[in-house]
Design a protein around this motif. Structure first.
Motif, PDB file in Angstrom:
ATOM      1  N   TRP A 112       0.731  -1.136   0.066  1.00  0.00           N
ATOM      2  CA  TRP A 112       0.071   0.070   0.034  1.00  0.00           C
ATOM      3  C   TRP A 112       1.110   1.304   0.081  1.00  0.00           C
ATOM      4  CZ3 TRP A 112      -1.197   3.594   4.033  1.00  0.00           C
ATOM      5  CH2 TRP A 112      -2.427   4.495   3.891  1.00  0.00           C
ATOM      6  N   ASN A 113       1.602   1.342   0.951  1.00  0.00           N
ATOM      7  CA  ASN A 113       2.404   2.771   1.110  1.00  0.00           C
ATOM      8  C   ASN A 113       3.616   2.570   2.220  1.00  0.00           C
ATOM      9  OD1 ASN A 113       3.333   5.591   1.325  1.00  0.00           O
ATOM     10  ND2 ASN A 113       1.702   5.655  -0.237  1.00  0.00           N
ATOM     11  N   TYR A 114       4.187   3.229   2.765  1.00  0.00           N
ATOM     12  CA  TYR A 114       5.305   3.179   3.901  1.00  0.00           C
ATOM     13  C   TYR A 114       5.098   4.607   4.662  1.00  0.00           C
ATOM     14  CZ  TYR A 114       7.928   6.931   1.258  1.00  0.00           C
ATOM     15  OH  TYR A 114       8.161   8.376   0.621  1.00  0.00           O
ATOM     16  N   TRP A 115       5.741   4.407   5.869  1.00  0.00           N
ATOM     17  CA  TRP A 115       5.730   5.099   7.083  1.00  0.00           C
ATOM     18  C   TRP A 115       6.817   5.452   7.333  1.00  0.00           C
ATOM     19  CZ3 TRP A 115       2.349   1.305   6.124  1.00  0.00           C
ATOM     20  CH2 TRP A 115       1.095   1.632   6.306  1.00  0.00           C
ATOM     21  N   GLU A 116       7.061   6.793   7.494  1.00  0.00           N
ATOM     22  CA  GLU A 116       8.846   6.888   8.024  1.00  0.00           C
ATOM     23  C   GLU A 116       8.769   7.893   9.117  1.00  0.00           C
ATOM     24  OE1 GLU A 116       7.748  10.703   5.490  1.00  0.00           O
ATOM     25  OE2 GLU A 116       7.423   8.697   5.225  1.00  0.00           O
ATOM     26  N   LYS A 117       9.555   7.927   9.882  1.00  0.00           N
ATOM     27  CA  LYS A 117       9.731   8.819  11.375  1.00  0.00           C
ATOM     28  C   LYS A 117      11.408   9.284  11.145  1.00  0.00           C
ATOM     29  CE  LYS A 117       8.610   6.860  15.098  1.00  0.00           C
ATOM     30  NZ  LYS A 117       8.466   5.767  16.349  1.00  0.00           N
ATOM     31  N   ILE A 118      11.704  10.420  11.488  1.00  0.00           N
ATOM     32  CA  ILE A 118      12.897  10.980  11.288  1.00  0.00           C
ATOM     33  C   ILE A 118      13.824  10.828  12.830  1.00  0.00           C
ATOM     34  CG2 ILE A 118      14.191  13.279  11.225  1.00  0.00           C
ATOM     35  CD1 ILE A 118      11.987  14.281   9.656  1.00  0.00           C
ATOM     36  N   ILE A 119      14.891  10.040  12.539  1.00  0.00           N
ATOM     37  CA  ILE A 119      15.431   9.855  13.880  1.00  0.00           C
ATOM     38  C   ILE A 119      16.497  11.073  14.325  1.00  0.00           C
ATOM     39  CG2 ILE A 119      17.663   8.338  14.730  1.00  0.00           C
ATOM     40  CD1 ILE A 119      15.092   6.787  14.136  1.00  0.00           C
ATOM     41  N   ARG A 120      16.234  11.532  15.368  1.00  0.00           N
ATOM     42  CA  ARG A 120      16.804  12.970  15.761  1.00  0.00           C
ATOM     43  C   ARG A 120      18.058  12.952  16.709  1.00  0.00           C
ATOM     44  NH1 ARG A 120      13.286  16.638  13.927  1.00  0.00           N
ATOM     45  NH2 ARG A 120      11.227  16.162  13.173  1.00  0.00           N
ATOM     46  N   ASP A 121      18.256  11.667  17.203  1.00  0.00           N
ATOM     47  CA  ASP A 121      19.424  11.604  18.173  1.00  0.00           C
ATOM     48  C   ASP A 121      20.063  10.385  18.417  1.00  0.00           C
ATOM     49  OD1 ASP A 121      17.817  10.485  20.326  1.00  0.00           O
ATOM     50  OD2 ASP A 121      17.050  12.282  20.912  1.00  0.00           O
ATOM     51  N   LYS A 122      21.299   9.979  18.993  1.00  0.00           N
ATOM     52  CA  LYS A 122      21.517   8.634  18.982  1.00  0.00           C
ATOM     53  C   LYS A 122      20.809   7.527  19.849  1.00  0.00           C
ATOM     54  CE  LYS A 122      26.053   8.357  19.553  1.00  0.00           C
ATOM     55  NZ  LYS A 122      27.394   8.356  20.318  1.00  0.00           N
ATOM     56  N   VAL A 123      20.073   7.997  20.915  1.00  0.00           N
ATOM     57  CA  VAL A 123      19.170   7.487  21.694  1.00  0.00           C
ATOM     58  C   VAL A 123      18.141   6.692  20.886  1.00  0.00           C
ATOM     59  CG1 VAL A 123      17.568   7.068  23.750  1.00  0.00           C
ATOM     60  CG2 VAL A 123      19.871   8.134  24.159  1.00  0.00           C
ATOM     61  N   ASN A 124      17.506   7.611  20.256  1.00  0.00           N
ATOM     62  CA  ASN A 124      16.331   7.491  19.360  1.00  0.00           C
ATOM     63  C   ASN A 124      16.861   6.354  18.305  1.00  0.00           C
ATOM     64  OD1 ASN A 124      14.197   8.771  17.114  1.00  0.00           O
ATOM     65  ND2 ASN A 124      13.461   8.042  18.889  1.00  0.00           N
ATOM     66  N   TYR A 125      18.000   6.500  17.861  1.00  0.00           N
ATOM     67  CA  TYR A 125      18.615   5.825  16.861  1.00  0.00           C
ATOM     68  C   TYR A 125      18.623   4.424  17.179  1.00  0.00           C
ATOM     69  CZ  TYR A 125      21.806   3.465  13.465  1.00  0.00           C
ATOM     70  OH  TYR A 125      22.647   2.625  12.408  1.00  0.00           O
ATOM     71  N   TYR A 126      19.193   4.237  18.406  1.00  0.00           N
ATOM     72  CA  TYR A 126      19.465   2.746  19.074  1.00  0.00           C
ATOM     73  C   TYR A 126      18.150   2.004  19.252  1.00  0.00           C
ATOM     74  CZ  TYR A 126      24.421   3.247  18.487  1.00  0.00           C
ATOM     75  OH  TYR A 126      25.760   3.457  17.954  1.00  0.00           O
ATOM     76  N   ARG A 127      17.053   2.823  19.790  1.00  0.00           N
ATOM     77  CA  ARG A 127      15.828   2.268  20.205  1.00  0.00           C
ATOM     78  C   ARG A 127      15.107   1.734  18.918  1.00  0.00           C
ATOM     79  NH1 ARG A 127      13.792   7.072  24.256  1.00  0.00           N
ATOM     80  NH2 ARG A 127      14.549   6.187  26.110  1.00  0.00           N
ATOM     81  N   HIS A 128      15.552   2.290  17.887  1.00  0.00           N
ATOM     82  CA  HIS A 128      14.582   1.806  16.617  1.00  0.00           C
ATOM     83  C   HIS A 128      15.587   0.785  16.036  1.00  0.00           C
ATOM     84  CE1 HIS A 128      12.351   5.533  16.954  1.00  0.00           C
ATOM     85  NE2 HIS A 128      11.585   5.051  16.028  1.00  0.00           N
ATOM     86  N   LEU A 129      16.941   0.835  16.326  1.00  0.00           N
ATOM     87  CA  LEU A 129      17.634  -0.393  15.726  1.00  0.00           C
ATOM     88  C   LEU A 129      17.263  -1.456  16.353  1.00  0.00           C
ATOM     89  CD1 LEU A 129      20.086  -1.271  13.757  1.00  0.00           C
ATOM     90  CD2 LEU A 129      21.656  -0.551  15.804  1.00  0.00           C
TER      91      LEU A 129
END
Length: 201
Positions: A112-129
């Protein structure tokens, strides 16, 4: 302060998209109605190869991924933000064509489509990883943390070989909410206990 070129695309029947240059995104794409169109290794290979080719065409960097039966997650960094839609058009159009050819079905719409979220800092990056790496457990593809090394449709193996299990465990636990962290340390959830967390970032 760095200035970003911003493009925003809004459609009435699709999620809005924000296109930024040189920006890290966490992206999710799911099949229509959650149908498990990528439920074997051959089909997951199709999707993986389409992602690699789209990466090559757009010059995006991909630092994390996981592919499951009916969705996938990526952490990617754009070069030109406007190419984000081109990236997913290539992935979805070509993976749909290949899967439909294999299943001998013409014109079936897969994505259907895709959803994106902007990663704004290192903690946020590792949480999503950590979130995407644990997705195979969440969706029942595997049962335990120690089986992640056997799930080949994920960047987990790359990080395991490059940084080691202690470092990955430390990062995972560092990103947990306090309540869940206490549960992990006291019960051994995910196969971890306090004595096993030895490395520093």
């Amino acid at each position: 302060m760095r200035k970003h070129a911003v493009n925003i695309m809004i459609y009435t029947n699709r999620p809005p998209h924000i296109y930024l240059n040189n920006t890290i995104y966490f992206v999710t794409s799911r099949t229509i109605d959650g149908q498990k169109h990528f439920n074997n290794d051959e089909k997951k290979t199709f999707l993986s190869n389409c992602i690699k080719e789209a990466k090559k065409r757009t010059k995006f960097l991909i630092s994390g991924y996981v592919i499951l039966d009916n969705h996938y997650h990526l952490i990617l960094k754009t070069c030109k933000g406007k190419n984000l839609s081109k990236f997913f058009y290539y992935v979805h159009a070509n993976s749909s064509r290949l899967v439909n050819e294999l299943d001998k079905i013409k014109g079936r719409k897969i994505w259907w489509n895709y959803w994106e979220k902007i990663i704004r800092d290192k903690v946020n990056y590792y949480r999503h990883l950590n979130y995407l790496h644990n997705n195979p457990i969440k969706h029942g593809q595997i049962k335990h943390f120690d089986q992640l090394k056997d799930y080949k449709w994920s960047s987990w193996i790359y990080y395991l070989e490059r940084y080691g299990i202690d470092y990955l465990t430390f990062l995972r636990m560092r990103c947990l909410p306090v309540v869940e962290l206490h549960e992990v340390l006291t019960t051994g959830k995910y196969g971890w206990r306090l004595a096993e967390v030895r490395s520093k970032p």
